[in-house]
Design an enzyme around this catalytic site. Structure first.
Site, PDB file in Angstrom:
ATOM      1  N   HIS A 109      -9.794   1.496  -0.022  1.00 57.92           N
ATOM      2  CA  HIS A 109      -9.613   2.124   1.290  1.00 57.92           C
ATOM      3  C   HIS A 109     -10.940   2.018   2.046  1.00 57.92           C
ATOM      4  O   HIS A 109     -11.968   2.499   1.549  1.00 57.92           O
ATOM      5  CB  HIS A 109      -9.244   3.593   1.147  1.00 57.92           C
ATOM      6  CG  HIS A 109      -7.821   3.835   0.724  1.00 57.92           C
ATOM      7  ND1 HIS A 109      -7.300   3.370  -0.456  1.00 57.92           N
ATOM      8  CD2 HIS A 109      -6.814   4.511   1.341  1.00 57.92           C
ATOM      9  CE1 HIS A 109      -6.030   3.754  -0.545  1.00 57.92           C
ATOM     10  NE2 HIS A 109      -5.702   4.440   0.525  1.00 57.92           N
ATOM     11  N   GLU A 120     -10.679   3.418   7.422  1.00 57.61           N
ATOM     12  CA  GLU A 120      -9.674   4.390   7.877  1.00 57.61           C
ATOM     13  C   GLU A 120     -10.439   5.521   8.563  1.00 57.61           C
ATOM     14  O   GLU A 120     -10.120   5.929   9.669  1.00 57.61           O
ATOM     15  CB  GLU A 120      -8.875   4.925   6.673  1.00 57.61           C
ATOM     16  CG  GLU A 120      -7.799   5.952   7.034  1.00 57.61           C
ATOM     17  CD  GLU A 120      -7.170   6.626   5.788  1.00 57.61           C
ATOM     18  OE1 GLU A 120      -7.757   6.536   4.691  1.00 57.61           O
ATOM     19  OE2 GLU A 120      -6.106   7.265   5.953  1.00 57.61           O
ATOM     20  N   ASP A 159       1.886   4.013   3.030  1.00 58.08           N
ATOM     21  CA  ASP A 159       0.838   4.896   2.483  1.00 58.08           C
ATOM     22  C   ASP A 159       1.427   6.065   1.676  1.00 58.08           C
ATOM     23  O   ASP A 159       1.496   5.990   0.456  1.00 58.08           O
ATOM     24  CB  ASP A 159      -0.056   5.399   3.627  1.00 58.08           C
ATOM     25  CG  ASP A 159      -1.494   5.635   3.218  1.00 58.08           C
ATOM     26  OD1 ASP A 159      -1.839   5.347   2.060  1.00 58.08           O
ATOM     27  OD2 ASP A 159      -2.290   6.102   4.056  1.00 58.08           O
ATOM     28  N   ASP A 160       1.821   7.135   2.359  1.00 58.58           N
ATOM     29  CA  ASP A 160       2.382   8.340   1.716  1.00 58.58           C
ATOM     30  C   ASP A 160       3.557   8.810   2.566  1.00 58.58           C
ATOM     31  O   ASP A 160       3.470   9.833   3.257  1.00 58.58           O
ATOM     32  CB  ASP A 160       1.311   9.452   1.665  1.00 58.58           C
ATOM     33  CG  ASP A 160      -0.008   8.959   1.093  1.00 58.58           C
ATOM     34  OD1 ASP A 160      -0.102   8.787  -0.128  1.00 58.58           O
ATOM     35  OD2 ASP A 160      -0.945   8.726   1.887  1.00 58.58           O
ATOM     36  N   HIS A 182       0.851  -1.208   0.000  1.00 62.15           N
ATOM     37  CA  HIS A 182       0.000   0.000   0.000  1.00 62.15           C
ATOM     38  C   HIS A 182       0.881   1.251   0.000  1.00 62.15           C
ATOM     39  O   HIS A 182       1.323   1.718   1.043  1.00 62.15           O
ATOM     40  CB  HIS A 182      -0.904  -0.030   1.250  1.00 62.15           C
ATOM     41  CG  HIS A 182      -1.960   1.032   1.277  1.00 62.15           C
ATOM     42  ND1 HIS A 182      -3.311   0.750   1.386  1.00 62.15           N
ATOM     43  CD2 HIS A 182      -1.890   2.375   1.221  1.00 62.15           C
ATOM     44  CE1 HIS A 182      -4.008   1.858   1.400  1.00 62.15           C
ATOM     45  NE2 HIS A 182      -3.173   2.876   1.305  1.00 62.15           N
ATOM     46  N   HIS A 216       1.052   4.984  -2.287  1.00 59.81           N
ATOM     47  CA  HIS A 216       0.553   5.855  -3.370  1.00 59.81           C
ATOM     48  C   HIS A 216       1.756   6.486  -4.063  1.00 59.81           C
ATOM     49  O   HIS A 216       2.586   7.120  -3.392  1.00 59.81           O
ATOM     50  CB  HIS A 216      -0.344   6.953  -2.794  1.00 59.81           C
ATOM     51  CG  HIS A 216      -1.559   6.413  -2.091  1.00 59.81           C
ATOM     52  ND1 HIS A 216      -2.794   6.352  -2.679  1.00 59.81           N
ATOM     53  CD2 HIS A 216      -1.717   5.900  -0.845  1.00 59.81           C
ATOM     54  CE1 HIS A 216      -3.669   5.837  -1.828  1.00 59.81           C
ATOM     55  NE2 HIS A 216      -3.043   5.555  -0.707  1.00 59.81           N
TER      56      HIS A 216
END
Ligand code: HPA
Ligand code: ZN
Length: 328
Positions: free
Chosen positions: A192, A195, A273-274, A12, A14
């Site tokens: 997603h 969350e 994630d980021d 996961h 991005h």
């Protein structure tokens, strides 16, 4: 344990969210664009909550306007992931940010991303696959266009379809058409859920979109019956603890349910994630999980085996990942 050296599988991440601020600043400077508003004085991305994060994310992404920008970004991101010991990564790619969900433009951007991934594999020792991602707050019609881009490019590199964005807009089921289209194109599915949208959003993801994996999913902790359902269906969670703490889903890692979810038998994997937005790396995530929950190298090997089993790659790639993990 040498956590940096431990081979890792990340499910996961991005692509645009993995762009370091210095990279975005450089591209903006080359184009004489002013992005001062999204950066703090120390050069980090600046945002106050999840919705603001999404806005800053889109503003940063807006400087990436050509296939070559995405070629450079992919090289940068994969080199960094490899430096964290990542041997296999699945990267979320958004046709919305690559020519506005037009199939022809998307194919050009994707060719550049794929070329960067192909060069990175022998050079950095990392295998990358792509998951085409629609953006929930752009609405179901736009998501359908992203699914069409996914379906048209499904193959060895594009292995999945998913959805990110503002989970509090609409319901998962509003996007079923796009997910059905992707499934028919033999793509694997993730979304997603849980969350921000609570356990109910996870329930919708399982029953209305019929996904095999869930991005985050952590709020399922509030619904023991649904936890049992996830265990029975062997649905894997892509848990991103540092992201959840940075965005305030949980106040601290101590308060995060990842350890309880694992103990309940839910298939659990760890991702970032980021990472530059959340001041994290995969190595840092592992170190903090070890410090907070006492996880050992045995736990991390087990987590990575779970990730290899849930990866959207071919059986041969999965086998070679499992063999590599066996050797650690
Ligand atoms: N959540 C939802 N959508 C996203 C995220 C996230 O953390 N990052 C990029 N798109
Ligand atoms: Zn995400």
């Amino acid at each position: 344990m040498n956590i940096e050296a431990c081979p890792k599988i990340e499910l996961h991440l991005h692509l645009e969210g993995a762009a370091p601020p210095h990279f975005i600043r450089q591209i903006a400077a080359e184009k004489h664009e002013d992005i001062g508003g999204i950066l703090a004085a120390n050069g980090d991305y600046k945002f106050s909550d999840f919705r603001h994060f999404l806005k800053v994310y889109e503003a940063a992404t807006s400087v990436l306007t050509s296939p070559d920008d995405f070629y450079r970004l992919t090289r940068e991101v994969l080199q960094h992931s490899a430096s964290q010991g990542v041997i296999y990564t699945e990267v979320f790619l958004s046709p919305d940010f690559c020519g506005g969900c037009d199939v022809t433009a998307w194919q050009e951007y994707l060719a550049a991303i794929e070329q960067a991934a192909a060069q990175s594999e022998p050079e950095f020792g990392i295998v990358a696959k792509g998951i085409v991602t629609c953006i929930r707050h752009f609405g179901p019609d736009q998501a359908r266009k992203a699914a069409r881009c996914a379906a048209e490019t499904a193959g060895d590199f594009i292995v999945g379809f998913g959805m990110g964005g503002d989970e509090l807009q609409g319901k998962q089921g509003d996007f079923a058409y796009g997910f059905d289209m992707a499934r028919e194109a033999q793509l694997h599915l993730t979304t997603h859920a849980g969350e921000w949208g609570g356990a109910e959003s996870v329930r919708q993801a399982v029953f209305d979109l019929k996904v095999e994996r869930i991005g985050h999913g952590v709020q399922v902790i509030d619904d023991p019956a649904l936890i049992e359902e996830l265990v029975a269906r062997q649905i894997t969670l892509e848990v991103c603890p540092g992201s959840n703490v940075a965005l305030g889903v949980y106040p601290t890692l101590d308060a995060h349910p990842v350890n309880d979810l694992r103990s309940a038998g839910v298939k659990t994997t760890i991702s970032t994630d980021d990472p530059p937005f959340f001041h994290t790396t995969l190595g840092q995530e592992y170190r903090q999980l070890a410090d907070t929950f006492g996880w050992t190298s045995k736990d991390f090997i087990a987590l990575n085996k779970t990730a290899a089993e849930a990866a959207f790659c071919s059986a041969e790639t999965r086998q070679s990942l499992l063999e590599r993990l066996e050797k650690t």
